[in-house]
Design an enzyme around this catalytic site. Sequence first.
Site, PDB file in Angstrom:
ATOM      1  N   ASN A   1      52.282 -22.411 -18.538  1.00 41.49           N
ATOM      2  CA  ASN A   1      53.010 -23.013 -19.665  1.00 41.49           C
ATOM      3  C   ASN A   1      52.861 -22.081 -20.871  1.00 41.49           C
ATOM      4  O   ASN A   1      51.799 -22.050 -21.496  1.00 41.49           O
ATOM      5  CB  ASN A   1      52.428 -24.398 -19.963  1.00 41.49           C
ATOM      6  CG  ASN A   1      53.050 -25.031 -21.195  1.00 41.49           C
ATOM      7  OD1 ASN A   1      54.096 -24.579 -21.687  1.00 41.49           O
ATOM      8  ND2 ASN A   1      52.423 -26.092 -21.694  1.00 41.49           N
TER       9      ASN A   1
ATOM     10  N   LYS B   1      54.208 -22.251 -23.678  1.00 40.62           N
ATOM     11  CA  LYS B   1      54.297 -22.988 -24.959  1.00 40.62           C
ATOM     12  C   LYS B   1      55.210 -22.243 -25.933  1.00 40.62           C
ATOM     13  O   LYS B   1      56.090 -21.503 -25.516  1.00 40.62           O
ATOM     14  CB  LYS B   1      52.912 -23.235 -25.543  1.00 40.62           C
ATOM     15  CG  LYS B   1      51.935 -23.825 -24.527  1.00 40.62           C
ATOM     16  CD  LYS B   1      50.728 -24.427 -25.173  1.00 40.62           C
ATOM     17  CE  LYS B   1      49.719 -24.848 -24.108  1.00 40.62           C
ATOM     18  NZ  LYS B   1      48.787 -25.827 -24.558  1.00 40.62           N
TER      19      LYS B   1
ATOM     20  N   HIS C   1      54.360 -33.683 -21.525  1.00 43.54           N
ATOM     21  CA  HIS C   1      53.155 -32.917 -21.879  1.00 43.54           C
ATOM     22  C   HIS C   1      52.449 -33.606 -23.046  1.00 43.54           C
ATOM     23  O   HIS C   1      53.097 -34.185 -23.932  1.00 43.54           O
ATOM     24  CB  HIS C   1      53.542 -31.484 -22.258  1.00 43.54           C
ATOM     25  CG  HIS C   1      52.358 -30.588 -22.398  1.00 43.54           C
ATOM     26  ND1 HIS C   1      51.611 -30.531 -23.552  1.00 43.54           N
ATOM     27  CD2 HIS C   1      51.781 -29.720 -21.527  1.00 43.54           C
ATOM     28  CE1 HIS C   1      50.619 -29.665 -23.371  1.00 43.54           C
ATOM     29  NE2 HIS C   1      50.698 -29.158 -22.154  1.00 43.54           N
TER      30      HIS C   1
ATOM     31  N   GLU D   1      46.239 -33.920 -16.742  1.00 40.09           N
ATOM     32  CA  GLU D   1      45.778 -33.082 -17.843  1.00 40.09           C
ATOM     33  C   GLU D   1      45.027 -33.950 -18.855  1.00 40.09           C
ATOM     34  O   GLU D   1      45.649 -34.558 -19.739  1.00 40.09           O
ATOM     35  CB  GLU D   1      46.971 -32.434 -18.553  1.00 40.09           C
ATOM     36  CG  GLU D   1      47.765 -31.495 -17.696  1.00 40.09           C
ATOM     37  CD  GLU D   1      48.313 -30.338 -18.524  1.00 40.09           C
ATOM     38  OE1 GLU D   1      47.907 -29.199 -18.266  1.00 40.09           O
ATOM     39  OE2 GLU D   1      49.111 -30.576 -19.446  1.00 40.09           O
TER      40      GLU D   1
ATOM     41  N   GLY E   1      43.715 -27.196 -24.341  1.00 41.15           N
ATOM     42  CA  GLY E   1      43.575 -26.366 -25.532  1.00 41.15           C
ATOM     43  C   GLY E   1      42.204 -26.403 -26.177  1.00 41.15           C
ATOM     44  O   GLY E   1      42.014 -25.900 -27.280  1.00 41.15           O
TER      45      GLY E   1
ATOM     46  N   SER F   1      42.391 -26.233 -20.021  1.00 43.52           N
ATOM     47  CA  SER F   1      41.451 -25.114 -20.186  1.00 43.52           C
ATOM     48  C   SER F   1      41.152 -24.370 -18.879  1.00 43.52           C
ATOM     49  O   SER F   1      40.007 -23.991 -18.625  1.00 43.52           O
ATOM     50  CB  SER F   1      40.149 -25.598 -20.833  1.00 43.52           C
ATOM     51  OG  SER F   1      40.413 -26.099 -22.127  1.00 43.52           O
TER      52      SER F   1
ATOM     53  N   GLY G   1      47.691 -23.222 -19.510  1.00 43.38           N
ATOM     54  CA  GLY G   1      48.320 -23.005 -20.817  1.00 43.38           C
ATOM     55  C   GLY G   1      47.990 -21.628 -21.362  1.00 43.38           C
ATOM     56  O   GLY G   1      48.586 -20.617 -20.978  1.00 43.38           O
TER      57      GLY G   1
HETATM   58  C1  PEP Z   1      48.639 -26.952 -21.082  1.00 46.58           C
HETATM   59  O1  PEP Z   1      49.359 -26.372 -21.855  1.00 46.58           O
HETATM   60  O2  PEP Z   1      49.100 -27.860 -20.376  1.00 46.58           O
HETATM   61  C2  PEP Z   1      47.231 -26.591 -20.985  1.00 46.58           C
HETATM   62  C3  PEP Z   1      46.522 -27.112 -20.028  1.00 46.58           C
HETATM   63  O3  PEP Z   1      46.742 -25.734 -21.920  1.00 46.58           O
HETATM   64  P1  PEP Z   1      45.342 -24.945 -21.857  1.00 46.58           P
HETATM   65  O4  PEP Z   1      45.260 -24.335 -20.486  1.00 46.58           O
HETATM   66  O5  PEP Z   1      45.449 -23.942 -22.927  1.00 46.58           O
HETATM   67  O6  PEP Z   1      44.256 -25.938 -22.073  1.00 46.58           O
END
Ligand code: PEP
Length: 257
Positions: free
Chosen positions: A9, A11, A99, A171, A177, A217, A238
């Site tokens: 992702n 973003k 999300h 998630e 994040g 993460s 992410g």
């Molecule tokens: C995400 O964007 O769904 C995500 C899990 O982000 P990150 O891996 O940065 O925690």
Amino acid sequence: MTTKIIVGNLKMNLITLSERDGYLKLLKSEIKKLKNDGSWELILCVPFVHLDFFSKNLKGKNIYLGVQNIFWDERGSFTGEISPVMARECGAKYSIVGHSERRRYFKENDQEVNKKIKVAIQSQITPIMCIGETSDERKEGLTKDVISRQLLDGLEGILPLQSEKIIIAYEPVWSVGSDIEPESNEIMEVRILVRKLLTQKYGEAVAGKVKVLYGGSVKSKLIKKVCFNPQMDGVLVGRESLVPVNLIEIVQSFSQC
Ligand code: PEP
């Protein structure tokens, strides 16, 4: 051999054309390191404006494109929104739906998520439906209630045959994040709950076909935690997906577990 799904992702990043070009160049050279043995599938969810470019310039077996959101209708007076058909026509096969950042900043609720899932399926886009509890909900012991509500309300009116096409991404919001990682038993408990709810709703045969991913993460170091005990079907990545070498390392480690 089961195929592991790795969703990147990106973003709201790659904000200039030169960032986009640099990313693609690096990604392509990293992808060359992967064995194309059917053990992985990479879905890169790019910003809408880059979709057509990636579609023309990133080709490869087991590599697909997705978007990070779609609107809940195909066409009409919805200023600023992106139709799932537009996304499909520009090369997307997948869309993230619900999300936590959209639920948080744009107040998306389960009913909207449900409409988006329906229109995605109707438009031949595979929805990657995100569910997960916040930190407060976790502290209050509400994880199971939240997961059950988000899953069942999000799938309201979805028929068994349609449900097979949906990917569920667990998630935990407190992990997205944040660099806070759940224990593998926490991930496993949610996976078991999701399977149970899907089995109750659609029967075992159908529920067994729905892929369940973990996101939050994810780094290649976390992969062992995510794949051995809880046996997830894949991961949603992410921040680490913004660094091609890290993303491909995750694909490598996950496809081997
Ligand atoms: C995400 O964007 O769904 C995500 C899990 O982000 P990150 O891996 O940065 O925690």
